[in-house]
Motif scaffolding. Structure first.
Motif, PDB file in Angstrom:
ATOM      1  N   THR A 282     -55.785 134.540  19.507  1.00  0.00           N
ATOM      2  CA  THR A 282     -56.545 134.879  18.303  1.00  0.00           C
ATOM      3  C   THR A 282     -57.788 135.695  18.635  1.00  0.00           C
ATOM      4  O   THR A 282     -58.295 135.672  19.762  1.00  0.00           O
ATOM      5  CB  THR A 282     -56.996 133.610  17.557  1.00  0.00           C
ATOM      6  N   GLU A 283     -58.290 136.384  17.616  1.00  0.00           N
ATOM      7  CA  GLU A 283     -59.498 137.176  17.789  1.00  0.00           C
ATOM      8  C   GLU A 283     -60.701 136.268  18.050  1.00  0.00           C
ATOM      9  O   GLU A 283     -61.625 136.649  18.780  1.00  0.00           O
ATOM     10  CB  GLU A 283     -59.747 138.036  16.551  1.00  0.00           C
ATOM     11  N   GLU A 284     -60.696 135.080  17.461  1.00  0.00           N
ATOM     12  CA  GLU A 284     -61.780 134.119  17.712  1.00  0.00           C
ATOM     13  C   GLU A 284     -61.856 133.785  19.198  1.00  0.00           C
ATOM     14  O   GLU A 284     -62.936 133.779  19.803  1.00  0.00           O
ATOM     15  CB  GLU A 284     -61.565 132.856  16.898  1.00  0.00           C
ATOM     16  N   LYS A 285     -60.707 133.495  19.805  1.00  0.00           N
ATOM     17  CA  LYS A 285     -60.680 133.207  21.241  1.00  0.00           C
ATOM     18  C   LYS A 285     -61.054 134.440  22.050  1.00  0.00           C
ATOM     19  O   LYS A 285     -61.710 134.341  23.093  1.00  0.00           O
ATOM     20  CB  LYS A 285     -59.301 132.695  21.636  1.00  0.00           C
ATOM     21  N   ALA A 286     -60.636 135.613  21.578  1.00  0.00           N
ATOM     22  CA  ALA A 286     -60.965 136.853  22.282  1.00  0.00           C
ATOM     23  C   ALA A 286     -62.472 137.052  22.361  1.00  0.00           C
ATOM     24  O   ALA A 286     -63.013 137.458  23.402  1.00  0.00           O
ATOM     25  CB  ALA A 286     -60.307 138.037  21.578  1.00  0.00           C
ATOM     26  N   GLU A 287     -63.173 136.752  21.255  1.00  0.00           N
ATOM     27  CA  GLU A 287     -64.621 136.908  21.243  1.00  0.00           C
ATOM     28  C   GLU A 287     -65.291 135.963  22.230  1.00  0.00           C
ATOM     29  O   GLU A 287     -66.277 136.313  22.886  1.00  0.00           O
ATOM     30  CB  GLU A 287     -65.157 136.676  19.828  1.00  0.00           C
ATOM     31  N   ILE A 288     -64.762 134.748  22.337  1.00  0.00           N
ATOM     32  CA  ILE A 288     -65.310 133.790  23.297  1.00  0.00           C
ATOM     33  C   ILE A 288     -65.153 134.323  24.720  1.00  0.00           C
ATOM     34  O   ILE A 288     -66.091 134.264  25.530  1.00  0.00           O
ATOM     35  CB  ILE A 288     -64.612 132.425  23.146  1.00  0.00           C
ATOM     36  N   ALA A 289     -63.979 134.854  25.034  1.00  0.00           N
ATOM     37  CA  ALA A 289     -63.727 135.384  26.375  1.00  0.00           C
ATOM     38  C   ALA A 289     -64.592 136.605  26.669  1.00  0.00           C
ATOM     39  O   ALA A 289     -65.110 136.762  27.778  1.00  0.00           O
ATOM     40  CB  ALA A 289     -62.251 135.726  26.524  1.00  0.00           C
TER      41      ALA A 289
END
Length: 326
Positions: free
Chosen positions: A176-183
């Protein structure tokens, strides 16, 4: 003492809070009073009978693979530790979900007295795994390209930071994009949403067809074969999990074409080489104390809420480390 035990494999409801006898250390052992307990996805698999000693468990049994606390008592022959010392531990036999545990003295990881308990309980399994993947199993260095599957997971976020600190470029995969932002917040250079694009094709595009030097793969069957083909000459793929299933058999002759390497890593190996584990823990904590490494702590729960903690882990509702306080 309070402890979480199971009498059978099953859903989170099989987890019971009970009063059990406080253990006593034997020769070469220490009694550890837990101040904080780390929670890992592997423990939900163990609870279901899908991990490690599944067929060999004697019920009732305590769960828990890591904790941190204060040495309360030492057994005969123990000279490396004394009562009052602070240590972290990753257990050979699950015993972390409790107020106390007994373990071999050499398996305890000495920590600074002023280290926050949250960090002390969060780093052993995920921190040591990331460290040995990036710096021991592979000599990650400037100019290399590292692809990390499940980049927004606990190991993935730490491995991202370690690889960036070593000068590598990091490509991560997540859903997900949410996880992408965290990474991205932890330094990842490029993110591939595997729910939208083929990770191997996109990684080739991002590397202008060159491929990658290192792949850290905890996914297994769904990613392994494409990963091997994605490796650049002299590239290496390290398998350290199989969340999507067991990988197919590799063909060694196929690896010769581009001088590629397949490796495996399992943290349990360090339990038989405690000095190596202790050196690794010093390196991980040194990076944290220098501000080069961040641990994402999502929440601290009372031991009594262990069922809910397991539900959150199994529901993939977390973006950081979950801890419990006895």
């Amino acid at each position: 003492m309070k402890a979480v035990r199971i009498y059978e494999f099953g859903t989170p409801e099989v987890l019971r809070i009970e009063e059990v006898e406080k253990p006593a250390p034997g020769p070469g052992e220490i009694l550890l009073k837990h101040e904080m307990i780390g929670v890992n996805f592997a423990e939900t698999l163990f609870r279901r009978g899908l991990y490690g000693r599944g067929g060999e468990v004697e019920f009732p049994t305590i769960l828990g693979l890591e904790a941190a606390g204060v040495v309360e008592e030492v057994g005969g022959g123990v000279e490396s530790l004394k009562p009052g010392d602070h240590v972290s531990a990753f257990f050979r036999t699950p015993s972390g979900y409790a107020e106390y545990s007994v373990l071999r003295a050499e398996l305890a990881l000495p920590i600074p007295q002023d280290l926050p308990w949250e960090i002390a309980a969060a780093f052993p399994i995920q921190g040591l795994t990331a460290h040995f993947l990036v710096h021991f199993m592979h000599n990650t260095h400037p100019g290399q390209i590292v692809l990390i599957h499940a980049v927004a997971g606990g190991v993935g976020l730490l491995a991202t930071q370690m690889a960036k600190n070593a000068g590598a470029r990091v490509i991560g995969t997540c859903s997900t994009e949410e996880k992408a932002e965290i990474a991205r917040g932890m330094g990842a250079d490029d993110i591939i949403l595997y729910t939208q694009k083929d990770f191997a094709e996109e990684a080739r595009r991002l590397t202008d067809g060159r491929g990658v030097d290192l792949i850290l793969d905890s996914v297994g069957a769904a990613t392994f074969e494409k990963g091997v083909e994605l490796l650049a000459p002299f590239g290496q793929i390290i398998l350290f999990g199989s969340a999507s299933g067991v990988v197919p058999r590799a063909k060694p002759q196929h690896l010769m074409v581009r001088s590629r390497t397949i490796s495996g890593f399992w943290l349990n190996t360090l339990r038989d080489q405690p000095l190596l584990a202790q050196e690794g823990s010093k390196e991980v904590l040194s990076q944290w104390m220098q501000g080069k490494l961040k641990f994402t702590i999502e929440g601290v729960y009372p031991l009594e809420e262990v069922q809910e903690v397991h539900r959150r882990l199994e529901g993939r509702q977390t973006h950081g480390k979950l801890l419990m306080k006895p």
